[in-house]
Design a protein around this motif. Structure first.
Motif, PDB file in Angstrom:
ATOM      1  N   LEU A  51       0.836  -1.192   0.000  1.00  0.00           N
ATOM      2  CA  LEU A  51       0.000   0.000   0.000  1.00  0.00           C
ATOM      3  C   LEU A  51       0.874   1.247   0.000  1.00  0.00           C
ATOM      4  CD1 LEU A  51      -2.570  -1.138   2.705  1.00  0.00           C
ATOM      5  CD2 LEU A  51      -2.829  -1.227   0.226  1.00  0.00           C
ATOM      6  N   GLU A  52       0.411   2.264  -0.628  1.00  0.00           N
ATOM      7  CA  GLU A  52       1.111   3.548  -0.696  1.00  0.00           C
ATOM      8  C   GLU A  52       0.839   4.293   0.617  1.00  0.00           C
ATOM      9  OE1 GLU A  52       3.425   6.173  -3.188  1.00  0.00           O
ATOM     10  OE2 GLU A  52       2.642   4.217  -3.738  1.00  0.00           O
ATOM     11  N   GLN A  53       1.545   3.898   1.686  1.00  0.00           N
ATOM     12  CA  GLN A  53       1.321   4.454   3.018  1.00  0.00           C
ATOM     13  C   GLN A  53       2.598   5.075   3.557  1.00  0.00           C
ATOM     14  OE1 GLN A  53       0.335   0.772   5.049  1.00  0.00           O
ATOM     15  NE2 GLN A  53      -1.811   1.349   5.112  1.00  0.00           N
ATOM     16  N   ARG A  54       2.432   6.151   4.294  1.00  0.00           N
ATOM     17  CA  ARG A  54       3.563   6.725   5.021  1.00  0.00           C
ATOM     18  C   ARG A  54       4.095   5.647   5.960  1.00  0.00           C
ATOM     19  NH1 ARG A  54       5.880  11.379   6.717  1.00  0.00           N
ATOM     20  NH2 ARG A  54       6.551  11.485   8.876  1.00  0.00           N
ATOM     21  N   THR A  55       5.413   5.485   5.972  1.00  0.00           N
ATOM     22  CA  THR A  55       6.054   4.473   6.812  1.00  0.00           C
ATOM     23  C   THR A  55       7.258   5.101   7.500  1.00  0.00           C
ATOM     24  OG1 THR A  55       5.398   2.768   5.221  1.00  0.00           O
ATOM     25  CG2 THR A  55       7.117   2.177   6.793  1.00  0.00           C
ATOM     26  N   VAL A  56       7.482   4.713   8.746  1.00  0.00           N
ATOM     27  CA  VAL A  56       8.633   5.199   9.507  1.00  0.00           C
ATOM     28  C   VAL A  56       9.364   3.986  10.074  1.00  0.00           C
ATOM     29  CG1 VAL A  56       9.401   6.667  11.423  1.00  0.00           C
ATOM     30  CG2 VAL A  56       7.348   7.293  10.124  1.00  0.00           C
ATOM     31  N   LEU A  57      10.692   3.976   9.923  1.00  0.00           N
ATOM     32  CA  LEU A  57      11.535   2.902  10.436  1.00  0.00           C
ATOM     33  C   LEU A  57      12.534   3.500  11.418  1.00  0.00           C
ATOM     34  CD1 LEU A  57      12.534  -0.054  10.337  1.00  0.00           C
ATOM     35  CD2 LEU A  57      14.037   0.658   8.459  1.00  0.00           C
ATOM     36  N   ILE A  58      12.504   2.992  12.660  1.00  0.00           N
ATOM     37  CA  ILE A  58      13.361   3.511  13.722  1.00  0.00           C
ATOM     38  C   ILE A  58      14.146   2.346  14.321  1.00  0.00           C
ATOM     39  CG2 ILE A  58      13.437   4.758  15.927  1.00  0.00           C
ATOM     40  CD1 ILE A  58      10.574   5.803  15.112  1.00  0.00           C
ATOM     41  N   GLU A  59      15.442   2.542  14.503  1.00  0.00           N
ATOM     42  CA  GLU A  59      16.309   1.505  15.074  1.00  0.00           C
ATOM     43  C   GLU A  59      16.584   1.802  16.548  1.00  0.00           C
ATOM     44  OE1 GLU A  59      20.194  -0.563  13.397  1.00  0.00           O
ATOM     45  OE2 GLU A  59      20.603   1.464  14.121  1.00  0.00           O
ATOM     46  N   PHE A  60      16.556   0.739  17.345  1.00  0.00           N
ATOM     47  CA  PHE A  60      16.910   0.802  18.766  1.00  0.00           C
ATOM     48  C   PHE A  60      17.940  -0.281  19.047  1.00  0.00           C
ATOM     49  CE2 PHE A  60      12.748   2.739  18.618  1.00  0.00           C
ATOM     50  CZ  PHE A  60      12.834   3.778  19.531  1.00  0.00           C
ATOM     51  N   ASP A  61      18.614  -0.180  20.152  1.00  0.00           N
ATOM     52  CA  ASP A  61      19.614  -1.182  20.525  1.00  0.00           C
ATOM     53  C   ASP A  61      18.996  -2.486  21.017  1.00  0.00           C
ATOM     54  OD1 ASP A  61      21.740   0.412  19.760  1.00  0.00           O
ATOM     55  OD2 ASP A  61      21.945   1.314  21.743  1.00  0.00           O
ATOM     56  N   SER A  62      17.713  -2.464  21.412  1.00  0.00           N
ATOM     57  CA  SER A  62      17.046  -3.672  21.900  1.00  0.00           C
ATOM     58  C   SER A  62      15.538  -3.480  21.865  1.00  0.00           C
ATOM     59  CB  SER A  62      17.472  -3.978  23.340  1.00  0.00           C
ATOM     60  OG  SER A  62      16.989  -2.962  24.215  1.00  0.00           O
ATOM     61  N   VAL A  63      14.827  -4.594  21.963  1.00  0.00           N
ATOM     62  CA  VAL A  63      13.369  -4.538  22.051  1.00  0.00           C
ATOM     63  C   VAL A  63      12.964  -3.773  23.308  1.00  0.00           C
ATOM     64  CG1 VAL A  63      11.290  -5.941  22.425  1.00  0.00           C
ATOM     65  CG2 VAL A  63      12.967  -6.633  20.706  1.00  0.00           C
TER      66      VAL A  63
END
Length: 96
Positions: A51-63
């Motif tokens: 789907l043509e949706q705004r998406t954000v990807l964020i990295e963290f050091d752990s769950v």
């Protein structure tokens, strides 16, 4: 310990002003909690049933760090500004 990724997809944005107010506070709150925003925006390409949706990807050091960022008072303050302005889905997944 494996990295963790917070993936947010926006099904719809009904109030861009609320999204802007949220973004103003959420970025600093996420960064303060150890998150690194890797990508955000509309997809350059979608395949299959994408789907043509705004998406954000964020990295963290752990769950655990990703969960703590989401549950922090600073992020919750930002999230309150978005209420009623967007329909979205947030997932936290562990890296491999």
């Amino acid at each position: 310990m494996a990295k963790a990724y917070w993936v947010a997809t926006y099904r719809s944005v009904t109030d861009p002003d609320k999204l802007a107010a949220y973004a103003k506070l959420s970025g600093p709150a996420i960064n303060a909690a150890g998150g690194r925003i890797l990508a955000r925006g509309l997809p350059s390409q979608v395949y299959e049933l994408g789907l043509e949706q705004r998406t954000v990807l964020i990295e963290f050091d752990s769950v655990e760090q990703a969960r703590a960022a989401h549950d922090s008072s600073a992020y919750q303050e930002a999230l309150a500004l978005l209420e009623g302005g967007a329909e979205r889905d947030i997932r936290i997944i562990e890296g491999i």
